[in-house]
Design an enzyme around this catalytic site. Sequence first.
Site, mmCIF file in Angstrom:
data_model
loop_
_atom_site.group_PDB
_atom_site.id
_atom_site.type_symbol
_atom_site.label_atom_id
_atom_site.label_comp_id
_atom_site.label_asym_id
_atom_site.label_seq_id
_atom_site.Cartn_x
_atom_site.Cartn_y
_atom_site.Cartn_z
ATOM 1 N N PHE A 149 7.476 12.505 -37.361
ATOM 2 C CA PHE A 149 9.207 12.358 -37.261
ATOM 3 C C PHE A 149 9.336 10.945 -38.159
ATOM 4 O O PHE A 149 10.652 10.492 -38.633
ATOM 5 C CB PHE A 149 9.688 12.911 -35.761
ATOM 6 C CG PHE A 149 9.809 11.750 -34.914
ATOM 7 C CD1 PHE A 149 10.331 9.826 -34.694
ATOM 8 C CD2 PHE A 149 8.745 11.613 -33.594
ATOM 9 C CE1 PHE A 149 10.664 9.461 -33.657
ATOM 10 C CE2 PHE A 149 8.779 11.091 -33.133
ATOM 11 C CZ PHE A 149 9.881 9.513 -32.757
ATOM 12 N N LYS A 173 3.953 20.364 -45.055
ATOM 13 C CA LYS A 173 4.894 20.555 -43.311
ATOM 14 C C LYS A 173 5.249 19.446 -42.535
ATOM 15 O O LYS A 173 4.420 19.100 -42.186
ATOM 16 C CB LYS A 173 3.558 21.219 -42.224
ATOM 17 C CG LYS A 173 4.740 22.500 -41.191
ATOM 18 C CD LYS A 173 5.353 22.028 -40.159
ATOM 19 C CE LYS A 173 5.253 21.369 -39.472
ATOM 20 N NZ LYS A 173 6.046 20.312 -37.985
ATOM 21 N N GLU A 176 10.228 18.869 -37.830
ATOM 22 C CA GLU A 176 10.708 19.352 -37.257
ATOM 23 C C GLU A 176 12.251 18.320 -36.842
ATOM 24 O O GLU A 176 13.293 19.517 -36.894
ATOM 25 C CB GLU A 176 10.810 20.680 -36.593
ATOM 26 C CG GLU A 176 10.262 20.360 -35.175
ATOM 27 C CD GLU A 176 8.942 20.383 -35.003
ATOM 28 O OE1 GLU A 176 8.225 19.211 -36.259
ATOM 29 O OE2 GLU A 176 8.126 20.652 -34.081
ATOM 30 N N SER A 226 0.850 12.039 -33.234
ATOM 31 C CA SER A 226 0.317 11.215 -32.665
ATOM 32 C C SER A 226 -1.358 11.466 -32.435
ATOM 33 O O SER A 226 -1.829 12.431 -32.830
ATOM 34 C CB SER A 226 0.973 12.101 -31.701
ATOM 35 O OG SER A 226 0.883 12.846 -31.275
ATOM 36 N N CYS A 279 4.432 2.548 -36.099
ATOM 37 C CA CYS A 279 2.675 3.047 -35.832
ATOM 38 C C CYS A 279 2.004 1.653 -35.864
ATOM 39 O O CYS A 279 0.855 1.027 -35.005
ATOM 40 C CB CYS A 279 2.648 4.652 -36.650
ATOM 41 S SG CYS A 279 2.136 3.961 -37.921
ATOM 42 N N GLU A 380 0.530 4.503 -25.416
ATOM 43 C CA GLU A 380 1.796 4.276 -26.865
ATOM 44 C C GLU A 380 3.134 5.348 -25.662
ATOM 45 O O GLU A 380 3.298 6.124 -25.569
ATOM 46 C CB GLU A 380 1.294 5.061 -28.142
ATOM 47 C CG GLU A 380 2.517 4.842 -29.121
ATOM 48 C CD GLU A 380 1.895 5.487 -30.358
ATOM 49 O OE1 GLU A 380 1.562 7.470 -30.377
ATOM 50 O OE2 GLU A 380 1.940 5.204 -31.378
#
Length: 495
Positions: A149, A173, A176, A226, A279, A380
Amino acid sequence: MKLIEHFVGGKIIPGTSNKKGKVFNPATGDQEKEVRIASKKDLDSAVEVAKKAFQEWSVKPSLVRARVMFKFKELIEKNSDELTQLIVNEHGKVYEDAKGSLTRGLEVVEFACGIPHLLKGEFSENVGTNVDSWSMRQPLGVVAGITPFNFPAMVPMWMFPIAIACGNTFILKPSEKDPSCSIKLAELLKEAGLPDGVFNVINGDKEAVDAILTNPDIKAVSFVGSTPIAKYIYENSAKNEKRVQALGGAKNHLVVMPDCDLDGAVNGLMGYGSAGERCMAQSVAVAVGDIGDELVSRLSKKAEALKVGPGMDKNSEMGPLVTKEHLEKVRGYVDLGVKEGAKLVVDGRSLKLQGYENGFYIGGCLFDHVKKEMRIYKEEIFGPVLSVVRVKTFEDAANLINDHEYGNGVSIYTRDGDAGRTFASKIQVGMVGINVPIPVPMAFHSFGGWKRSLFGDSAMHGMEGIKFYTKLKTITSRWPSGIRSNAEFVMPTMK
Ligand code: NAD
């Protein structure tokens, strides 16, 4: 309410599933859109379309494919405001930050414009008597990208411009949580002249991902997200005989040496820009020697002064987090840090914004005296939470970093060339900055971490991207001596 569908074969399609996800505007906390969640059947149908498109696209001259990229670059520039607003409205980050991330994606498109040059093979004359050897790089077929995301335009753009310029067809993909950008990019690719079926977007969740991992016609999978999911993608892609690159989570350290430009280091540590949802965000400051007190004092002033607000407000320096669940998770980590005994110097947990009471906001948080055994150090957090760890020496700092499970990005601030050089050589991390806070490689270099920040052998974009999306073929050829040495001047039928 607007419903975001799939994009397959050059058009928006609803697919077969009635399952829908919710898309929020994090600045207000309101659900503004819905997104269609694909079934396995939807994914498999899209792969059929992409497989058919591959037959013609893969044999187009690379110059023709490059020209689509040139046009796509122009269209992104023309539509950059709309794309940026889509990022802000679904992800929450501030406008300038969102625009910057779009630019970093655009740079990969610019790199892909050079595909005729990038695909040139090698040639060796006379590897044996009258024998030549040469190589070519050919596309794989249908390839897939599964993205997180936090960069709804940039991370997909690390993948598909190179994949399709190499002659593959692509199934994306996206996350969402913020899917609109991908659909807009698909429309721009079509406008740029990309044939239908070459680039397809399937919105969805685990079901679509699992369908990607098991579809035998998908030859390679690129993933960013992740670490637990990256590992799952890596294992299952390999099990199903696919090429895979799976980039995972991170915990990035910035080493503050006593001799450094402290203002530069403090500014570098203000990684609160994307609310820590990066990240490559610096989430741990490692204070070496006796610089800790001064560092924390300067950091706390900056963290307290941080202007938090909606991403579309030009005065905001930091926007909200992406969802309510993520906000709760980040708050939970701050509670945990206090319980674990770290000193919470700046506490952003109670921040409330007038007029935006339901937005997913948290202020910048700063912990001092964080220890390597604490979960807030090991895990994280992916929020605006900076931890300061104090160590005695440069070696202690390097050992701390090398022992961490993640190895995405790292930086050192120092005026000592020897320390900088030794650090670059010895540190077990994939992307290293020296007096540079967020060392994200340019598009013509490659992006990727080490250790549990990347599963697989290739990083993204640059030459690693070209290699990932192509198969190497090496040809060895010998031609029988012919007309030159044994010229014949009679008709063969006269012999
Ligand atoms: P995520 O792992 O939750 O999701 C990533 C993708 O995987 C999404 O498309 C999601 O739909 C899918 N997914 C989620 N759960 C799944 C499951 N159980 N099975 C199959 N698919 C699943 O990651 P996120 O929260 O969207 O993104 C944040 C994470 O991404 C952070 O850990 C961050 O460090 C990482 N990230 C890494 C890099 C990098 O370059 N290493 C870059 C950006 C983000």
